[in-house]
Scaffold this active site. Structure first.
Site, mmCIF file in Angstrom:
data_model
loop_
_atom_site.group_PDB
_atom_site.id
_atom_site.type_symbol
_atom_site.label_atom_id
_atom_site.label_comp_id
_atom_site.label_asym_id
_atom_site.label_seq_id
_atom_site.Cartn_x
_atom_site.Cartn_y
_atom_site.Cartn_z
ATOM 1 N N CYS A 1 1.045 -1.089 0.018
ATOM 2 C CA CYS A 1 0.237 0.114 -0.058
ATOM 3 C C CYS A 1 0.926 1.343 0.008
ATOM 4 O O CYS A 1 1.358 1.801 0.903
ATOM 5 C CB CYS A 1 -0.837 0.020 1.277
ATOM 6 S SG CYS A 1 -2.291 1.244 1.188
ATOM 7 N N CYS B 1 -8.141 5.631 -7.654
ATOM 8 C CA CYS B 1 -7.339 6.364 -6.473
ATOM 9 C C CYS B 1 -7.103 7.872 -6.667
ATOM 10 O O CYS B 1 -6.768 8.234 -7.745
ATOM 11 C CB CYS B 1 -5.944 5.689 -6.503
ATOM 12 S SG CYS B 1 -5.165 6.156 -4.824
#
Length: 431
Positions: A161, A355
């Protein structure tokens, strides 16, 4: 005759909205329950803001028991200590057990700070992985600003991540400039990625160029292919690895404040269960999000096993972004409804990625359709609008959790904010 019981294990981003969608999809034909180790949902994407006091923790918290009760969803807050898939049973944290007909695992990961000596809130670096971590990071940042010195931000080997690391580095830059002490703070970004903007996805659009440009413009140096060998108080030891796996250069990086994202692994409740997890403890799932060995177990979110994009000099995982998780949720809900109708599961999550990486005064957005290349859509852009879009989306999603709606908000983000014509959540496939 009692209804079949569907248990959702975990109440984070994926588990909470999964409970809502499953309840809606099964329409009273099943008992839906959530097992969590906490009463509260936290909007984790806002944690970097918490760490610089742009948000207070309570602003991104939703108290779940009344919401779940209103939606007709059972809620247990003692957590699960072990899953027994051969017995359709959970051991709970209070010593009791619970049987299930279907299990949806949405636990998220365990944070593997211990894999690097000195890493994490119990070591010498702060974290934004959890909201309580971010709150402590804010206290440390306030103390740091009274005596500014170097900062190191990044992601350790095995991390998957990377977005929050970039966000936090650039948010820190913005906040330090607001406090008029940026000139006193050298910054270094340390990442296991083979290049800036890889993101565990081999880049999306021109994320390499966009993020490198941001780093240069903000005077942030970087070390890629980085393996952190240890962290002492005020000093990080990093090996820069060459393409052949040898150590290209060793770096000793002094710091007064550091945030490093750790690698993830599966939680203890599932770790090491043969047929359920891979060696790292992530849940094995087929294209319908169903475990290939235990057919009444589904999984979604960060706990799902996804192989890396390809070999890299330092291990790099694949992120599970919000839209990707939401597509998993929708597929699982529809497939459970099919099973209750006596049919085979047929929904396949799209695994598209949307995102928004906020930098406080701007940001970078990207869309990958699907998330794993090769892609039909491979797009990235930047601008102040990204920050505004993320602020708006935070409000959307917290409202979604508080109201208990099953509306697919990541898809709404893609359609309305990013102007994309069609970004399907799931597809029909052969059973």
């Amino acid at each position: 005759m009692s209804l079949p019981r569907i248990i959702v294990l975990g109440a984070g981003l994926g588990g909470t909205i999964a409970a809502y969608e499953i309840r809606e999809a099964t329409k009273g034909r099943a008992e839906v329950m959530v097992v969590s180790d906490t009463d509260d949902y936290w909007f984790v994407p806002s944690n970097p803001w918490v760490a610089v006091r742009w948000r207070e923790p309570d602003a991104i918290r939703v108290h779940l028991p009344p919401v779940m009760k209103k939606r007709g969803i059972g809620f247990i807050n003692v957590g699960c200590t072990r899953v027994h898939p051969t017995e359709n049973r959970l051991d709970l944290g209070d010593g009791s057990m619970m049987m299930y007909d279907y299990l949806v695992i949405a636990t998220g990961p365990e944070l593997a700070f211990d894999e690097v000596k000195g890493l994490g809130p119990d070591g010498h670096t702060v974290s934004v992985c959890r909201t309580d971590h971010a709150s402590h990071a804010a206290d440390d940042f306030d103390a740091f600003c009274a005596n500014p010195c170097p900062i190191v931000v990044g992601a350790a080997q095995g991390a998957s991540c990377f977005g929050p690391a970039y966000e936090f580095a650039l948010i820190l830059d913005t906040e330090l400039r607001k406090r008029k002490i940026r000139d006193q703070v050298p910054m270094t970004f340390v990442t296991s990625e083979p290049y800036i903007g890889h993101l565990g996805l081999d880049g999306v659009g021109d994320t390499k160029g966009l993020l490198e440009s941001e780093m240069r413009n903000r005077h942030i140096k970087w070390v890629t292919n980085a393996r952190i060998t240890g962290v002492d108080d005020g000093m990080m030891h990093v090996e820069e690895v060459a393409e052949d796996g040898t150590v290209k250069k060793a770096h000793d990086l002094p710091f007064g404040y550091s945030m490093i994202l750790p690698a993830f692994r599966g939680v203890k409740a599932v770790f090491g269960i043969e047929g359920l997890t891979n060696p790292r403890g992530f849940i094995l799932a087929d294209k319908h999000q169903r475990n290939p060995n235990f057919k009444n177990i589904y999984s979604l979110g960060v706990c799902v096993a996804i192989p890396p994009i390809g070999p890299t000099p330092v291990p790099v995982g694949v992120p599970k972004t919000g839209f990707m998780i939401e597509s998993m949720v929708t597929a699982v809900a529809h497939n459970l409804a099919s099973e209750l109708d006596g049919k085979d599961p047929c929904e396949i999550p799209s695994w598209n990625a949307v995102c928004l990486a906020d930098f406080g005064d701007g940001g970078v957005a990207f869309v990958a359709q699907p998330q794993i290349p090769p892609r039909n859509v491979n797009w990235a852009s930047q601008g102040k609008w990204v920050h505004l879009a993320k602020v708006g989306f935070e409000k959307y999603f917290i409202h979604k959790v508080r109201s208990g709606t099953s509306e697919p908000l990541y898809e709404k983000l893609a359609l309305q904010v990013l102007g994309i014509n069609k970004l399907k959540q799931t597809t029909k496939g052969a059973a």
